[in-house]
Design a protein around this motif. Sequence first.
Motif, short mmCIF file in Angstrom:
data_model
loop_
_atom_site.label_atom_id
_atom_site.label_comp_id
_atom_site.label_asym_id
_atom_site.label_seq_id
_atom_site.Cartn_x
_atom_site.Cartn_y
_atom_site.Cartn_z
N GLY A 22 -12.46 -9.72 -38.94
CA GLY A 22 -11.46 -9.97 -37.91
C GLY A 22 -11.92 -11.07 -36.97
N PRO A 23 -11.13 -11.34 -35.94
CA PRO A 23 -11.50 -12.38 -34.96
C PRO A 23 -12.87 -12.10 -34.35
CG PRO A 23 -9.25 -11.63 -34.61
CD PRO A 23 -9.85 -10.71 -35.63
N GLY A 24 -13.77 -13.06 -34.43
CA GLY A 24 -15.10 -12.89 -33.86
C GLY A 24 -15.95 -11.87 -34.57
N GLY A 35 -3.90 -6.87 -47.02
CA GLY A 35 -3.00 -5.96 -47.72
C GLY A 35 -1.61 -5.90 -47.12
N VAL A 36 -1.02 -4.70 -47.14
CA VAL A 36 0.38 -4.53 -46.78
C VAL A 36 0.68 -4.90 -45.33
CG1 VAL A 36 0.89 -2.78 -48.53
CG2 VAL A 36 -0.06 -2.07 -46.34
N ASN A 37 -0.31 -4.76 -44.45
CA ASN A 37 -0.08 -5.07 -43.04
C ASN A 37 -0.52 -6.48 -42.66
OD1 ASN A 37 0.83 -2.44 -42.65
ND2 ASN A 37 -1.20 -1.68 -42.10
N ALA A 38 -0.98 -7.24 -43.63
CA ALA A 38 -1.54 -8.56 -43.34
C ALA A 38 -0.46 -9.56 -42.94
CB ALA A 38 -2.30 -9.08 -44.55
N THR A 39 -0.86 -10.48 -42.10
CA THR A 39 -0.03 -11.64 -41.78
C THR A 39 -0.81 -12.86 -42.27
OG1 THR A 39 -1.07 -12.00 -39.63
CG2 THR A 39 0.82 -10.50 -39.69
N PRO A 40 -0.14 -14.00 -42.43
CA PRO A 40 -0.88 -15.21 -42.85
C PRO A 40 -2.04 -15.53 -41.92
CG PRO A 40 1.47 -15.57 -43.04
CD PRO A 40 1.30 -14.22 -42.37
N GLU A 41 -1.85 -15.30 -40.62
CA GLU A 41 -2.90 -15.54 -39.65
C GLU A 41 -4.11 -14.63 -39.91
OE1 GLU A 41 -2.80 -17.50 -36.59
OE2 GLU A 41 -4.91 -16.94 -36.44
N ARG A 42 -3.85 -13.35 -40.14
CA ARG A 42 -4.94 -12.40 -40.39
C ARG A 42 -5.69 -12.75 -41.67
NH1 ARG A 42 -2.06 -6.58 -39.07
NH2 ARG A 42 -1.78 -6.91 -36.83
N THR A 43 -4.93 -13.12 -42.69
CA THR A 43 -5.56 -13.48 -43.96
C THR A 43 -6.43 -14.72 -43.80
OG1 THR A 43 -3.68 -12.55 -45.17
CG2 THR A 43 -5.12 -14.03 -46.39
N ARG A 44 -5.94 -15.69 -43.02
CA ARG A 44 -6.73 -16.90 -42.78
C ARG A 44 -8.02 -16.55 -42.06
NH1 ARG A 44 -1.98 -19.63 -41.82
NH2 ARG A 44 -2.04 -19.20 -39.62
N THR A 45 -7.92 -15.70 -41.05
CA THR A 45 -9.12 -15.29 -40.31
C THR A 45 -10.11 -14.60 -41.24
OG1 THR A 45 -7.84 -15.02 -38.28
CG2 THR A 45 -9.99 -13.91 -38.38
N ALA A 46 -9.62 -13.69 -42.08
CA ALA A 46 -10.50 -12.95 -42.99
C ALA A 46 -11.19 -13.89 -43.96
CB ALA A 46 -9.69 -11.90 -43.75
N GLU A 47 -10.45 -14.86 -44.48
CA GLU A 47 -11.04 -15.81 -45.42
C GLU A 47 -12.10 -16.67 -44.74
OE1 GLU A 47 -7.61 -17.81 -46.89
OE2 GLU A 47 -7.27 -16.34 -48.48
N PHE A 50 -15.19 -14.54 -44.19
CA PHE A 50 -15.82 -14.30 -45.48
C PHE A 50 -16.62 -15.52 -45.92
CE2 PHE A 50 -15.62 -14.21 -50.19
CZ PHE A 50 -16.26 -13.01 -50.40
N ARG A 51 -16.02 -16.71 -45.76
CA ARG A 51 -16.73 -17.94 -46.16
C ARG A 51 -17.97 -18.15 -45.30
NH1 ARG A 51 -11.61 -20.21 -46.90
NH2 ARG A 51 -11.67 -21.07 -44.81
N GLU A 52 -17.87 -17.84 -44.02
CA GLU A 52 -19.03 -17.99 -43.14
C GLU A 52 -20.17 -17.09 -43.60
OE1 GLU A 52 -17.98 -17.51 -39.05
OE2 GLU A 52 -16.71 -19.28 -39.05
N LYS A 53 -19.84 -15.87 -44.00
CA LYS A 53 -20.86 -14.95 -44.50
C LYS A 53 -21.54 -15.53 -45.72
CE LYS A 53 -20.21 -10.80 -42.34
NZ LYS A 53 -21.45 -10.33 -41.72
N LEU A 54 -20.73 -16.05 -46.65
CA LEU A 54 -21.28 -16.56 -47.90
C LEU A 54 -22.08 -17.83 -47.69
CD1 LEU A 54 -18.47 -15.96 -50.52
CD2 LEU A 54 -20.40 -14.53 -49.92
N SER A 55 -21.83 -18.52 -46.59
CA SER A 55 -22.52 -19.79 -46.37
C SER A 55 -23.90 -19.60 -45.77
CB SER A 55 -21.68 -20.70 -45.45
OG SER A 55 -21.63 -20.16 -44.15
N GLN A 56 -24.23 -18.35 -45.39
CA GLN A 56 -25.55 -18.09 -44.85
C GLN A 56 -26.59 -18.15 -45.97
OE1 GLN A 56 -25.00 -14.29 -42.98
NE2 GLN A 56 -23.67 -15.10 -41.39
N LYS A 57 -27.82 -18.45 -45.59
CA LYS A 57 -28.88 -18.59 -46.59
C LYS A 57 -29.44 -17.24 -47.01
CE LYS A 57 -30.93 -23.15 -45.86
NZ LYS A 57 -29.78 -23.90 -45.44
N GLY A 58 -29.96 -17.19 -48.24
CA GLY A 58 -30.63 -15.99 -48.70
C GLY A 58 -29.86 -15.31 -49.81
N PRO A 59 -30.53 -14.35 -50.48
CA PRO A 59 -29.87 -13.64 -51.59
C PRO A 59 -28.74 -12.75 -51.09
CG PRO A 59 -32.04 -12.71 -51.14
CD PRO A 59 -31.91 -13.95 -50.29
N LEU A 60 -27.71 -12.63 -51.88
CA LEU A 60 -26.54 -11.84 -51.50
C LEU A 60 -26.72 -10.36 -51.82
CD1 LEU A 60 -23.20 -13.61 -52.49
CD2 LEU A 60 -23.92 -12.85 -50.25
#
Length: 79
Positions: A22-24, A35-47, A50-60
């Motif tokens: 979510g935000p922050g 999912g069912v309650n998502a808005t385009p804004e929420r989906t954009r925030t989640a993506e 998610f990308r920020e998490k994956l961009s961190q260094k180290g094994p997943l």
Amino acid sequence: VRKCHYCKRPGGKGPRELRPYGPGGADVCAECAIGVNATPERTRTAEKMFREKLSQKGPLVLDSRERVGPRRMGKRGAS
Ligand SMILES: [Zn+2]
């Protein structure tokens, strides 16, 4: 108790699982984020979060018990 930033309901199984996309980095459930309650804004925030998490260094790591989604090892408790 962790609750969804959007619907304020506590987390649960499946679509009610919480993720810090979510935000922050607020906890949100899949229903609200993508999912069912998502808005385009929420989906954009989640993506974005998610990308920020994956961009961190180290094994997943993906541990469903943590409800944080994929994360880097060694970051436990950092947030
Ligand atoms: Zn929710």
